[in-house]
Design a protein around this motif. Structure first.
Motif, PDB file in Angstrom:
ATOM      1  N   PRO A 260       0.841  -1.203   0.000  1.00 14.61           N
ATOM      2  CA  PRO A 260       0.000   0.000   0.000  1.00 14.61           C
ATOM      3  C   PRO A 260       0.874   1.251   0.000  1.00 14.61           C
ATOM      4  N   VAL A 261       0.297   2.345  -0.469  1.00 15.57           N
ATOM      5  CA  VAL A 261       1.031   3.614  -0.526  1.00 15.57           C
ATOM      6  C   VAL A 261       0.157   4.714   0.049  1.00 15.57           C
ATOM      7  N   ARG A 262       0.765   5.825   0.378  1.00 12.01           N
ATOM      8  CA  ARG A 262      -0.011   6.986   0.815  1.00 12.01           C
ATOM      9  C   ARG A 262      -0.637   7.673  -0.396  1.00 12.01           C
ATOM     10  N   ASN A 263      -1.673   8.434  -0.140  1.00 15.44           N
ATOM     11  CA  ASN A 263      -2.411   9.071  -1.232  1.00 15.44           C
ATOM     12  C   ASN A 263      -1.518   9.988  -2.059  1.00 15.44           C
ATOM     13  N   ARG A 264      -0.671  10.756  -1.400  1.00 13.40           N
ATOM     14  CA  ARG A 264       0.179  11.677  -2.170  1.00 13.40           C
ATOM     15  C   ARG A 264       1.179  10.905  -3.029  1.00 13.40           C
ATOM     16  N   ALA A 265       1.658   9.750  -2.535  1.00 14.10           N
ATOM     17  CA  ALA A 265       2.569   8.931  -3.330  1.00 14.10           C
ATOM     18  C   ALA A 265       1.844   8.356  -4.540  1.00 14.10           C
ATOM     19  N   PHE A 266       0.584   7.983  -4.347  1.00 14.41           N
ATOM     20  CA  PHE A 266      -0.205   7.488  -5.474  1.00 14.41           C
ATOM     21  C   PHE A 266      -0.358   8.581  -6.523  1.00 14.41           C
ATOM     22  N   ALA A 267      -0.659   9.808  -6.102  1.00 16.80           N
ATOM     23  CA  ALA A 267      -0.824  10.915  -7.044  1.00 16.80           C
ATOM     24  C   ALA A 267       0.468  11.174  -7.809  1.00 16.80           C
ATOM     25  N   GLN A 268       1.601  11.134  -7.111  1.00 18.96           N
ATOM     26  CA  GLN A 268       2.887  11.342  -7.778  1.00 18.96           C
ATOM     27  C   GLN A 268       3.153  10.250  -8.805  1.00 18.96           C
ATOM     28  N   ALA A 269       2.867   9.006  -8.425  1.00 14.04           N
ATOM     29  CA  ALA A 269       3.126   7.883  -9.327  1.00 14.04           C
ATOM     30  C   ALA A 269       2.228   7.930 -10.552  1.00 14.04           C
ATOM     31  N   LEU A 270       0.959   8.287 -10.357  1.00 14.73           N
ATOM     32  CA  LEU A 270       0.039   8.370 -11.496  1.00 14.73           C
ATOM     33  C   LEU A 270       0.440   9.514 -12.420  1.00 14.73           C
ATOM     34  N   GLY A 271       0.797  10.652 -11.854  1.00 18.36           N
ATOM     35  CA  GLY A 271       1.265  11.750 -12.679  1.00 18.36           C
ATOM     36  C   GLY A 271       2.505  11.378 -13.475  1.00 18.36           C
ATOM     37  N   ARG A 272       3.411  10.661 -12.834  1.00 20.43           N
ATOM     38  CA  ARG A 272       4.633  10.236 -13.519  1.00 20.43           C
ATOM     39  C   ARG A 272       4.311   9.263 -14.655  1.00 20.43           C
ATOM     40  N   ALA A 273       3.385   8.345 -14.406  1.00 22.30           N
ATOM     41  CA  ALA A 273       3.029   7.369 -15.434  1.00 22.30           C
ATOM     42  C   ALA A 273       2.385   8.034 -16.643  1.00 22.30           C
ATOM     43  N   LEU A 311      -0.977 -14.388   0.659  1.00 18.32           N
ATOM     44  CA  LEU A 311       0.458 -14.609   0.504  1.00 18.32           C
ATOM     45  C   LEU A 311       0.881 -15.902   1.179  1.00 18.32           C
ATOM     46  N   ALA A 312       0.312 -16.169   2.355  1.00 16.93           N
ATOM     47  CA  ALA A 312       0.651 -17.406   3.056  1.00 16.93           C
ATOM     48  C   ALA A 312       0.201 -18.635   2.280  1.00 16.93           C
ATOM     49  N   SER A 313      -0.799 -18.472   1.427  1.00 12.34           N
ATOM     50  CA  SER A 313      -1.302 -19.606   0.638  1.00 12.34           C
ATOM     51  C   SER A 313      -0.487 -19.851  -0.626  1.00 12.34           C
ATOM     52  N   GLY A 314       0.520 -19.018  -0.880  1.00  9.73           N
ATOM     53  CA  GLY A 314       1.401 -19.235  -2.023  1.00  9.73           C
ATOM     54  C   GLY A 314       1.093 -18.410  -3.256  1.00  9.73           C
ATOM     55  N   PHE A 315       0.128 -17.489  -3.167  1.00 13.82           N
ATOM     56  CA  PHE A 315      -0.211 -16.670  -4.334  1.00 13.82           C
ATOM     57  C   PHE A 315       0.909 -15.672  -4.614  1.00 13.82           C
ATOM     58  N   GLU A 316       1.202 -15.463  -5.901  1.00 10.37           N
ATOM     59  CA  GLU A 316       2.219 -14.496  -6.309  1.00 10.37           C
ATOM     60  C   GLU A 316       1.579 -13.417  -7.179  1.00 10.37           C
ATOM     61  N   PHE A 317       1.804 -12.185  -6.805  1.00 13.25           N
ATOM     62  CA  PHE A 317       1.274 -11.051  -7.559  1.00 13.25           C
ATOM     63  C   PHE A 317       2.136 -10.768  -8.780  1.00 13.25           C
ATOM     64  N   ARG A 318       1.505 -10.508  -9.901  1.00 12.75           N
ATOM     65  CA  ARG A 318       2.245 -10.039 -11.066  1.00 12.75           C
ATOM     66  C   ARG A 318       2.649  -8.580 -10.883  1.00 12.75           C
ATOM     67  N   HIS A 319       1.824  -7.854 -10.148  1.00 13.40           N
ATOM     68  CA  HIS A 319       2.096  -6.435  -9.908  1.00 13.40           C
ATOM     69  C   HIS A 319       2.044  -6.163  -8.407  1.00 13.40           C
ATOM     70  N   PRO A 320       3.120  -6.514  -7.690  1.00 15.99           N
ATOM     71  CA  PRO A 320       3.143  -6.269  -6.251  1.00 15.99           C
ATOM     72  C   PRO A 320       3.403  -4.818  -5.887  1.00 15.99           C
ATOM     73  N   THR A 321       3.908  -4.018  -6.852  1.00 15.38           N
ATOM     74  CA  THR A 321       4.199  -2.616  -6.585  1.00 15.38           C
ATOM     75  C   THR A 321       3.348  -1.730  -7.488  1.00 15.38           C
ATOM     76  N   LEU A 322       3.088  -0.517  -7.004  1.00 11.44           N
ATOM     77  CA  LEU A 322       2.288   0.426  -7.773  1.00 11.44           C
ATOM     78  C   LEU A 322       2.993   0.806  -9.070  1.00 11.44           C
ATOM     79  N   ALA A 323       4.294   0.979  -9.022  1.00  6.22           N
ATOM     80  CA  ALA A 323       5.037   1.338 -10.228  1.00  6.22           C
ATOM     81  C   ALA A 323       4.852   0.284 -11.314  1.00  6.22           C
ATOM     82  N   SER A 324       4.898  -0.982 -10.927  1.00  7.10           N
ATOM     83  CA  SER A 324       4.718  -2.062 -11.893  1.00  7.10           C
ATOM     84  C   SER A 324       3.314  -2.041 -12.485  1.00  7.10           C
ATOM     85  N   ALA A 325       2.304  -1.855 -11.640  1.00  7.60           N
ATOM     86  CA  ALA A 325       0.921  -1.844 -12.126  1.00  7.60           C
ATOM     87  C   ALA A 325       0.680  -0.695 -13.094  1.00  7.60           C
ATOM     88  N   LEU A 326       1.138   0.508 -12.749  1.00  6.47           N
ATOM     89  CA  LEU A 326       0.908   1.668 -13.612  1.00  6.47           C
ATOM     90  C   LEU A 326       1.704   1.556 -14.915  1.00  6.47           C
TER      91      LEU A 326
END
Length: 386
Positions: A260-273, A311-326
């Motif tokens: 998870p990220v803070r709202n301002r970090a999300f805004a910065q990341a979306l603007g950058r993307a 996560l404990a059940s073994g699931f792996e995220f393709r996009h574990p970070t916001l930068a990767s998802a955006l």
């Protein structure tokens, strides 16, 4: 047909085939053919899940009150407008319940609040009655909820083993989850999927943000320090498929990415993307004056939620970070660092936070098996904090 037209048609058919192939990969966890009943299949999440199931060759049953909306779904699927249309001998392996009045598309008037609550309880109760009359009940009911169940928090780390705080959205989610739990009386495993903010270009959180951000008018909401727990839409579809076949998953399961990220970090990341500035700030007082409790609970409040069970059940995220998802959504290069994101080392080869998901899974796994609560301090330590 002219050569150019034939070439264009061949290109379109090729793109369609590629899209279906990719969609089918999202439910690769389903090794055997499944019959899946989906409510809310015409919505932002449900439509992608339905597309994936149909593309993978599973038997898809879509429940919708408005058949016209189902025209946009990818065939093949069976369409019903009432659960009574399903005979008691119908074989259903899994039910995914995503239906409900949207929370964030209007001011919470008294009538809106009633519709939000009633729409969720009504369809969930009907599903429980269906399960009761089926000769062979489904193996699992995955019933959507939301991380709003936890209420408003500050910087506390929350997992499925934490409690909730009072508020309208908590009351809605609690009533919704309690209704779904009744299916357990009929021998059905029930997963109460607490979904975070879902990222995708066709709806969800980004639907109302893309235009102002593309115009250079984006920015943080309120102080910008509130936490935002998110998940990329295709990862959520993969997570739902994982829940279908993972017998040890039951009860509350957080549908959020592990960072998870803070709202301002999300805004910065979306603007950058989007290659746009994100320097604006939307004052809390104006949002509260206009939207009241909706602003307090959905915009100005937040939760730092971690998906300990998944996560404990073994699931792996393709996009574990916001930068990767955006980067995946907008074709941008992932930023090296997002301000205010939880500290982590990065595994460049897979673009996963090294140590975050696996370590948290190891911490959560004993609790998942025993039913004990994961201590926030242990989760903080697992995520690399002091």
């Amino acid at each position: 047909m002219r050569p150019n037209q034939a070439r264009l048609q061949a290109d379109r058919l090729g793109r369609d085939a590629d899209a279906r192939s990719y969609a089918a990969e999202l439910v690769r966890a389903l090794k055997e053919p499944h019959t899946v009943l989906v409510t809310g299949a015409t919505g932002f999440i449900g439509s992608r899940l339905a597309q994936a199931l149909a593309a993978a060759g599973h038997d898809l049953i879509v429940l919708t009150r408005n058949p016209a909306k189902a025209a946009d779904l990818s065939p093949p699927f069976r369409l019903i407008t009432d659960l009574d249309q399903l005979p008691s001998a119908t074989r259903i392996d899994a039910i995914v319940n995503l239906a409900g009045e949207p929370l964030g598309d209007g001011i919470w008037t008294r009538g809106k609040r009633r519709r939000i609550m009633a729409s969720r309880l009504r369809i969930t109760a009907k599903l429980v009655r269906l399960i009761a009359r089926l000769k062979l009940p489904p193996k699992v009911l995955i019933s959507a909820s939301a991380i709003s169940w936890y209420g408003r928090w500050q910087d506390e780390v929350l997992t499925e083993f934490d409690g909730g705080k009072r508020g309208f959205t908590h009351r809605v989610c609690e009533a919704w989850e309690q209704t779904a739990r009744r299916a357990q009386r009929h021998g059905v495993r029930v997963v109460r999927l607490r979904i975070g903010q879902v990222l995708g270009t066709q709806g969800g959180l980004l639907r109302g943000l893309l235009l102002p951000f593309r115009l250079g008018l984006g920015g943080a909401i309120g102080s910008g320090t509130q936490w935002l727990s998110w998940i990329e839409r295709d990862d959520l579809v993969r997570l739902i498929a994982h829940c279908m076949v993972t017998a040890e998953l039951s009860g509350p399961v957080n549908g959020t990415a592990p960072t998870p990220v803070r709202n301002r970090a999300f805004a910065q990341a979306l603007g950058r993307a989007l290659a746009r500035p994100a320097a604006w700030r939307f004052p809390a007082v104006l949002l509260q004056a206009f939207a009241g409790d909706l602003a307090d609970e959905l915009l100005l409040g937040g939760q730092q939620v971690l998906p300990a069970k998944i996560l404990a059940s073994g699931f792996e995220f393709r996009h574990p970070t916001l930068a990767s998802a955006l980067a995946d959504l907008f074709g941008a290069r992932p930023a090296r660092k997002i301000t205010d994101a939880p500290p982590q080392a990065t595994c460049a080869a897979r673009q996963e936070p090294a140590g975050t998901a696996p370590t948290l899974a190891r911490v959560a796994s004993p609790a998942l098996q025993s039913g004990n609560r994961v201590a926030p301090a242990s989760v903080e330590l697992a995520r690399g904090r002091d």
